[in-house]
Design a protein around this motif. Structure first.
Motif, PDB file in Angstrom:
ATOM      1  N   LYS A 101       0.820  -1.215   0.000  1.00 27.28           N
ATOM      2  CA  LYS A 101       0.000   0.000   0.000  1.00 27.28           C
ATOM      3  C   LYS A 101       0.852   1.262   0.000  1.00 27.28           C
ATOM      4  N   ASP A 102       2.061   1.168  -0.509  1.00 27.89           N
ATOM      5  CA  ASP A 102       2.981   2.303  -0.531  1.00 27.89           C
ATOM      6  C   ASP A 102       2.569   3.278  -1.634  1.00 27.89           C
ATOM      7  N   PRO A 103       2.355   4.555  -1.296  1.00 28.66           N
ATOM      8  CA  PRO A 103       1.930   5.522  -2.321  1.00 28.66           C
ATOM      9  C   PRO A 103       3.004   5.805  -3.376  1.00 28.66           C
ATOM     10  N   ARG A 104       4.256   5.446  -3.084  1.00 28.99           N
ATOM     11  CA  ARG A 104       5.328   5.665  -4.055  1.00 28.99           C
ATOM     12  C   ARG A 104       5.271   4.673  -5.209  1.00 28.99           C
ATOM     13  N   MET A 105       4.542   3.600  -5.035  1.00 32.44           N
ATOM     14  CA  MET A 105       4.503   2.545  -6.048  1.00 32.44           C
ATOM     15  C   MET A 105       3.753   3.007  -7.285  1.00 32.44           C
ATOM     16  N   GLY A 106       4.394   2.837  -8.417  1.00 35.27           N
ATOM     17  CA  GLY A 106       3.738   3.089  -9.686  1.00 35.27           C
ATOM     18  C   GLY A 106       3.060   1.810 -10.142  1.00 35.27           C
ATOM     19  N   PHE A 107       2.732   1.755 -11.425  1.00 34.99           N
ATOM     20  CA  PHE A 107       2.163   0.536 -11.982  1.00 34.99           C
ATOM     21  C   PHE A 107       3.316  -0.398 -12.304  1.00 34.99           C
ATOM     22  N   ILE A 108       3.422  -1.489 -11.544  1.00 34.78           N
ATOM     23  CA  ILE A 108       4.564  -2.397 -11.634  1.00 34.78           C
ATOM     24  C   ILE A 108       4.138  -3.717 -12.260  1.00 34.78           C
TER      25      ILE A 108
ATOM     26  N   SER B 168       7.496   8.231 -15.326  1.00 34.63           N
ATOM     27  CA  SER B 168       8.741   8.972 -15.550  1.00 34.63           C
ATOM     28  C   SER B 168       9.897   8.333 -14.775  1.00 34.63           C
ATOM     29  N   ASP B 169      11.091   8.833 -15.020  1.00 38.51           N
ATOM     30  CA  ASP B 169      12.262   8.320 -14.297  1.00 38.51           C
ATOM     31  C   ASP B 169      12.135   8.557 -12.796  1.00 38.51           C
ATOM     32  N   GLU B 170      11.525   9.702 -12.412  1.00 41.48           N
ATOM     33  CA  GLU B 170      11.338   9.991 -10.980  1.00 41.48           C
ATOM     34  C   GLU B 170      10.395   8.969 -10.357  1.00 41.48           C
ATOM     35  N   GLN B 171       9.323   8.619 -11.082  1.00 42.07           N
ATOM     36  CA  GLN B 171       8.379   7.629 -10.562  1.00 42.07           C
ATOM     37  C   GLN B 171       9.039   6.259 -10.444  1.00 42.07           C
ATOM     38  N   LYS B 172       9.906   5.936 -11.400  1.00 44.53           N
ATOM     39  CA  LYS B 172      10.604   4.654 -11.352  1.00 44.53           C
ATOM     40  C   LYS B 172      11.527   4.590 -10.140  1.00 44.53           C
ATOM     41  N   GLU B 173      12.252   5.686  -9.895  1.00 40.00           N
ATOM     42  CA  GLU B 173      13.142   5.721  -8.736  1.00 40.00           C
ATOM     43  C   GLU B 173      12.356   5.631  -7.429  1.00 40.00           C
ATOM     44  N   ALA B 174      11.218   6.330  -7.370  1.00 42.89           N
ATOM     45  CA  ALA B 174      10.379   6.272  -6.168  1.00 42.89           C
ATOM     46  C   ALA B 174       9.854   4.855  -5.955  1.00 42.89           C
ATOM     47  N   THR B 175       9.489   4.196  -7.035  1.00 40.09           N
ATOM     48  CA  THR B 175       9.006   2.821  -6.941  1.00 40.09           C
ATOM     49  C   THR B 175      10.106   1.906  -6.420  1.00 40.09           C
ATOM     50  N   LEU B 176      11.321   2.101  -6.931  1.00 46.98           N
ATOM     51  CA  LEU B 176      12.451   1.285  -6.481  1.00 46.98           C
ATOM     52  C   LEU B 176      12.729   1.504  -4.993  1.00 46.98           C
ATOM     53  N   LYS B 177      12.626   2.766  -4.538  1.00 48.67           N
ATOM     54  CA  LYS B 177      12.821   3.060  -3.109  1.00 48.67           C
ATOM     55  C   LYS B 177      11.730   2.401  -2.277  1.00 48.67           C
ATOM     56  N   GLY B 178      10.506   2.462  -2.778  1.00 47.38           N
ATOM     57  CA  GLY B 178       9.390   1.828  -2.070  1.00 47.38           C
ATOM     58  C   GLY B 178       9.582   0.324  -1.957  1.00 47.38           C
ATOM     59  N   LEU B 179      10.031  -0.299  -3.039  1.00 45.77           N
ATOM     60  CA  LEU B 179      10.275  -1.744  -3.008  1.00 45.77           C
ATOM     61  C   LEU B 179      11.425  -2.096  -2.075  1.00 45.77           C
ATOM     62  N   SER B 180      12.452  -1.247  -2.062  1.00 41.40           N
ATOM     63  CA  SER B 180      13.582  -1.495  -1.160  1.00 41.40           C
ATOM     64  C   SER B 180      13.145  -1.434   0.296  1.00 41.40           C
ATOM     65  N   SER B 181      12.288  -0.470   0.613  1.00 41.03           N
ATOM     66  CA  SER B 181      11.837  -0.365   2.002  1.00 41.03           C
ATOM     67  C   SER B 181      10.876  -1.502   2.367  1.00 41.03           C
ATOM     68  N   ALA B 182      10.210  -2.073   1.372  1.00 38.58           N
ATOM     69  CA  ALA B 182       9.273  -3.171   1.622  1.00 38.58           C
ATOM     70  C   ALA B 182       9.935  -4.536   1.442  1.00 38.58           C
ATOM     71  N   ASN B 183      11.245  -4.555   1.232  1.00 41.15           N
ATOM     72  CA  ASN B 183      11.954  -5.798   0.935  1.00 41.15           C
ATOM     73  C   ASN B 183      11.746  -6.861   2.016  1.00 41.15           C
ATOM     74  N   GLY B 184      11.843  -6.469   3.272  1.00 46.50           N
ATOM     75  CA  GLY B 184      11.648  -7.422   4.374  1.00 46.50           C
ATOM     76  C   GLY B 184      10.249  -8.015   4.368  1.00 46.50           C
TER      77      GLY B 184
END
Length: 118
Positions: A26-33, A56-72
């Motif tokens: 439910k992370d708002p940073r997640m784009g359509f993955i 955009s590239d910014e959305q992709k980076e935000a999505t990657l950060k969101g996934l990294s924080s949700a990795n656990g």
């Protein structure tokens, strides 16, 4: 025999991660993955998860950060669903093949439209 198992595990990880990301994150940073593929090492210690993200590239980076924080969370959910002895470490990477394909398609379209004008 081991290659077959690794392939099956990779496909199952792809399927399960797709569901977890779409339905439970439910992370708002997640784009359509879209999870486009998973490459797992032969010892199942690591899994490279290839993603396609619209935006955009910014959305992709935000999505990657969101996934990294949700990795656990993603690993623990994956472990519960797949009942593996050791859940692989997830490494997220962008799959640029879809963008590359779209770019080639648009270039071919431009060439075809120029040929129609002549």
């Amino acid at each position: 025999m081991a290659k077959i198992r690794v392939g099956r595990v990779s496909e199952q990880i792809k399927k399960e991660l797709s569901q977890i990301i779409q339905l439970e994150l439910k992370d708002p940073r997640m784009g359509f993955i879209t999870v486009t593929g998973v490459e797992t090492t032969s010892d199942l210690a690591q899994a490279k998860v290839y993603l396609s993200v619209l935006g955009s590239d910014e959305q992709k980076e935000a999505t990657l950060k969101g996934l990294s924080s949700a990795n656990g969370f993603l690993r623990s959910e994956l472990g519960k669903r797949m009942k593996l002895r050791h859940t692989p470490v997830l490494i997220f990477k962008f799959d640029s093949s879809i963008e590359y394909g779209s770019r080639i398609e648009s270039l071919i379209g431009e060439i075809n439209s120029k040929d129609d004008v002549k």
